[in-house]
Write a protein that holds these residues in place. Structure first.
Motif, PDB file in Angstrom:
ATOM      1  N   GLN A  64       0.821  -1.452   0.147  1.00 25.67           N
ATOM      2  CA  GLN A  64      -0.153   0.167   0.143  1.00 25.67           C
ATOM      3  C   GLN A  64       0.945   1.689  -0.157  1.00 25.67           C
ATOM      4  O   GLN A  64       1.028   2.025  -0.634  1.00 25.67           O
ATOM      5  N   SER A  65       1.735   1.539   0.761  1.00 28.83           N
ATOM      6  CA  SER A  65       2.863   2.490   0.536  1.00 28.83           C
ATOM      7  C   SER A  65       3.408   2.982  -0.097  1.00 28.83           C
ATOM      8  O   SER A  65       3.866   3.763  -0.691  1.00 28.83           O
ATOM      9  N   LEU A  66       3.594   1.511  -1.227  1.00 30.24           N
ATOM     10  CA  LEU A  66       3.894   2.303  -2.417  1.00 30.24           C
ATOM     11  C   LEU A  66       3.262   2.418  -3.645  1.00 30.24           C
ATOM     12  O   LEU A  66       4.078   3.004  -4.169  1.00 30.24           O
ATOM     13  N   GLY A  67       2.609   2.408  -3.392  1.00 31.02           N
ATOM     14  CA  GLY A  67       1.485   2.309  -4.252  1.00 31.02           C
ATOM     15  C   GLY A  67       1.152   1.664  -5.184  1.00 31.02           C
ATOM     16  O   GLY A  67       1.181   2.331  -6.606  1.00 31.02           O
TER      17      GLY A  67
END
Lengths: 218, 474
Positions: A64-67
């Motif tokens: 999620q954080s890396l998109g």
């Protein structure tokens, strides 16, 4: 139209109606959804969906954080809504219940990369080729996937020999002599998450197709 | 025309009463436009060159893309829109702006929160909710700034001559009411008390679509309803149709929330309602476009060019959106660059030009002098049209082909990627051309600021010399 209060009233009513439709009613309809007991692809009875294990759940946060959701969807549409099933991206369409334990459902809006709803099942017993994260083009020529080499570290080879986790890099990509490139914790978590992706379980609202019809995921 | 731009007489007309906040909002919007386009360009280039800046976690594709969208929507379009809205309310209502000082403070907080937010997206990552990526810790600050600016708009509207209103004012009220409400409900239901599973996706879709169709679109339409008649010298074709277009737009647009979920794992009725509302948008798009297609005797100005470009993009984009809403079309086009083309047409073709039309008309009035470079607006317009055309070609045609390849299960996914490659390169080129064009408005604005400051330089220099002589004499 010339009366301010009447205009406000109309506008608030319009907005409230669509809010009711898109936020309140779906919550009423789906908010109390529970896991089901059903057969998985191998025919074993399981409770589905189950919350992810620790490492995979942490990997979800990395994903999620890396998109990654910018390019990879996680949903399989029914056969009259695109070629998802024919491409082997899943055995059945995905339904609301599949996302019960996702803190944020990463459905995605773009498919610059392939759908990953069943990526773990496609991997099967093979381990995820982690070099793919380091440099995608080493595994898939012409891949447009973003490389994430910052999830790896280059370190001197330890006294007892190269680590079994070290990437097999050749030519220009190879690290300097005496060094090796190994995945960090976050890369291993991400790999665990990718392994956990799968929706092949029988659900009343989305039954698995009979075994003889099921195309094995490619 | 007044000689100095910083003349603070109490006898100023109502539309100059909001000079400081409006110019401040405009200035920040232009800076965010630069930042947003730079990030978009980087994201687009990274699709062609995946190894570009790959070693830097901050500039991973997913984060850059989210940061670019946030900067363009919340930094550029929203702030420019607020500036235009506040000015239009003072102009159309002949009322002085309420609380200009408060508006300036709200804008400062807005920019602080947004800067931290965009850096936060790059540093900490996306939260997986497209359109709502700003870290939730900043949501209260940004929400408060939005609320305060909207309230200032309402208070100014209330000071108009009682019992009168115009289409421009209706659209402004709709926008100023929708944005804070959408923002508040989205933050509460998605970030602070998230609902379970796909309910979040539906709510996020409703918010994302709402920001475009119920906030930015009404702002742009308000600008067009004012500046198309004003810049062409004509009148709206049918004042009686205006309310019909207004209400049908709001009602249908507010129900298109699940248009990015067609075929997805959500209740079928949600999608059906969205698809139906999307197709029904044909009605307001036709009514509004007909009503605003005005030929007037006035000579061509930058405002007129940009306003008519925005109207054309609204008509084209509205029809394209409505006709590709149904399930059969989205079965092919969903998840492709085609939907990116529609979004770019909306933001870069409709919203931005509609607000630029207002920008070119408002700034000279507020600054008390014309833009110094006559050629720059023409260049701005030319590159905007060229860049937009190429963007539509790249994403529209490229996405169309991508969709048909994806729909064919015999086409390997690698073949789909390979087929898209040239179009992605064209997209980067088009975006670069579009961004280059926007430098014209930046340069012209900076020059204008220098021109405004020039008359002040002499007295300040004199003061400085005097002080020095005094100190030396001691």
């Amino acid at each position: 139209m010339n009366s301010g209060p009447l205009l406000y009233f109309g506008l608030v009513a319009t907005l409230a109606a669509s809010w009711f439709g898109f936020v309140v009613v779906p919550h009423q309809q789906l908010g109390a959804l529970q896991p089901e007991t059903g057969a998985n692809a191998a025919g074993t009875e399981v409770i589905y969906p189950a919350a992810r294990s620790g490492e995979a759940a942490q990997g979800r946060a990395v994903y999620q954080s890396l998109g990654c959701v910018s390019c990879h969807s996680q949903q399989v549409r029914s056969e009259n809504n695109g070629s998802d099933l024919a491409r082997g991206w899943g055995h059945r369409r995905t339904v609301a219940r599949d996302y019960l334990f996702d803190p944020t459902p990463l459905l995605g809006v773009s498919r610059l990369g392939p759908d990953l709803a069943n990526y773990g099942e496609r991997l099967g017993t093979n381990s995820f080729p982690i070099t793919r994260l380091y440099r995608p083009t080493l595994v898939v020529t012409n891949s447009t996937c973003a490389a994430v080499p910052f999830l790896f570290e280059e370190r001197p080879i330890r006294r007892n020999g190269p680590s079994p986790e070290a990437l097999a890099l050749k030519g220009d990509d190879a690290p300097a002599a005496g060094k090796e490139v190994i995945p960090t914790l976050r890369a291993r978590q991400l790999a665990a998450y990718l392994h956990s992706l799968g929706t092949s379980a029988d659900l009343p609202e989305a039954p698995l197709p009979p075994a003889e019809d099921a195309n094995a995921p490619k | 025309m007044s000689q100095s731009c910083c003349n603070t007489s109490t006898e100023v007309p109502a539309e100059v009463s909001g000079r400081e906040p409006v110019l401040f909002l405009f200035g920040s919007a232009i800076l965010w436009l630069l930042a947003g386009l730079a990030l978009s360009l980087l994201a687009s280039a990274k699709l062609n060159l995946p190894s570009l800046l790959a070693g830097c976690e901050w500039f991973t594709y997913g984060r850059v893309e989210a940061a670019a969208r946030t900067a363009l929507v919340f930094g550029f379009a929203s702030q420019l829109g607020f500036g235009v809205a506040l000015w239009l309310l003072t102009k159309t209502g002949a009322a002085r702006l309420s609380g200009p000082g408060v508006a300036v403070i709200a804008t400062i907080f807005w920019n602080l929160a947004l800067t931290l937010g965009v850096v936060g997206i790059l540093a900490l990552g996306s939260n997986g909710l497209p359109g709502l990526e700003l870290p939730k810790q900043l949501a209260p600050t940004l929400g408060l700034a939005i609320g305060v600016l909207s309230l200032i708009g309402f208070a100014t509207f209330a000071k108009r001559e009682p019992g009168t209103s115009s289409p421009t004012q209706w659209y402004l009220m709709a926008a100023l009411l929708a944005f804070p409400l959408l923002y508040l409900t989205a933050q509460v239901t998605l970030l602070f008390f998230p609902s379970r599973g796909v309910v979040q996706a539906i709510a996020a879709g409703w918010f994302g679509q709402g920001v475009l169709f119920l906030w930015l679109a009404p702002l742009a339409l308000a600008s067009l309803y004012h500046f198309i008649p004003a810049s062409t010298g004509g009148t709206v074709r049918s004042p009686a149709l205006a309310p019909l277009g207004f209400w049908s737009w709001l009602i249908f647009a507010s129900w298109t929330g699940a248009s990015s979920l067609v075929g997805g794992p959500v209740p079928a009725w949600v999608i059906t309602v969205s698809v139906a509302a999307g197709v029904l948008l044909l009605i307001p798009v036709t009514l509004i476009s007909l009503n605003l297609s005005i030929c007037g005797p006035a000579k061509c100005t930058t405002t007129k060019y940009f306003a008519l470009l925005a109207l054309a993009a609204f008509t084209l984009g509205g029809f394209a959106f409505a006709l590709t809403s149904p399930r059969c079309a989205q079965a092919v086009l969903h998840f492709t660059q085609f939907n990116v083309a529609l979004r770019e047409l909306f933001l870069f073709g409709f919203v931005a030009p509609a607000l630029f039309a207002a920008f070119y008309a408002i700034v000279p009035q507020l600054a008390g002098r014309e833009f110094p470079c006559r050629l720059s607006p023409k260049g701005h317009f030319g590159f905007t049209v060229l860049g937009l055309g190429l963007l539509l070609l790249a994403s529209g045609v490229g996405g169309w082909k991508q969709g048909w390849l994806l729909a064919d299960p015999k086409a390997d996914f690698a073949a789909v990627s390979a087929g898209l490659k040239p179009w992605l390169w064209l997209h980067t080129l088009a975006l670069a051309i579009y961004a280059f064009g926007q430098l014209a408005i930046v340069a012209n604005s900076v020059w204008l600021i220098f021109e405004c400051v020039k008359p002040l330089r002499q007295p300040v220099l004199a003061l400085f010399t005097e002080t020095r002589t005094a100190v030396a004499g001691k």
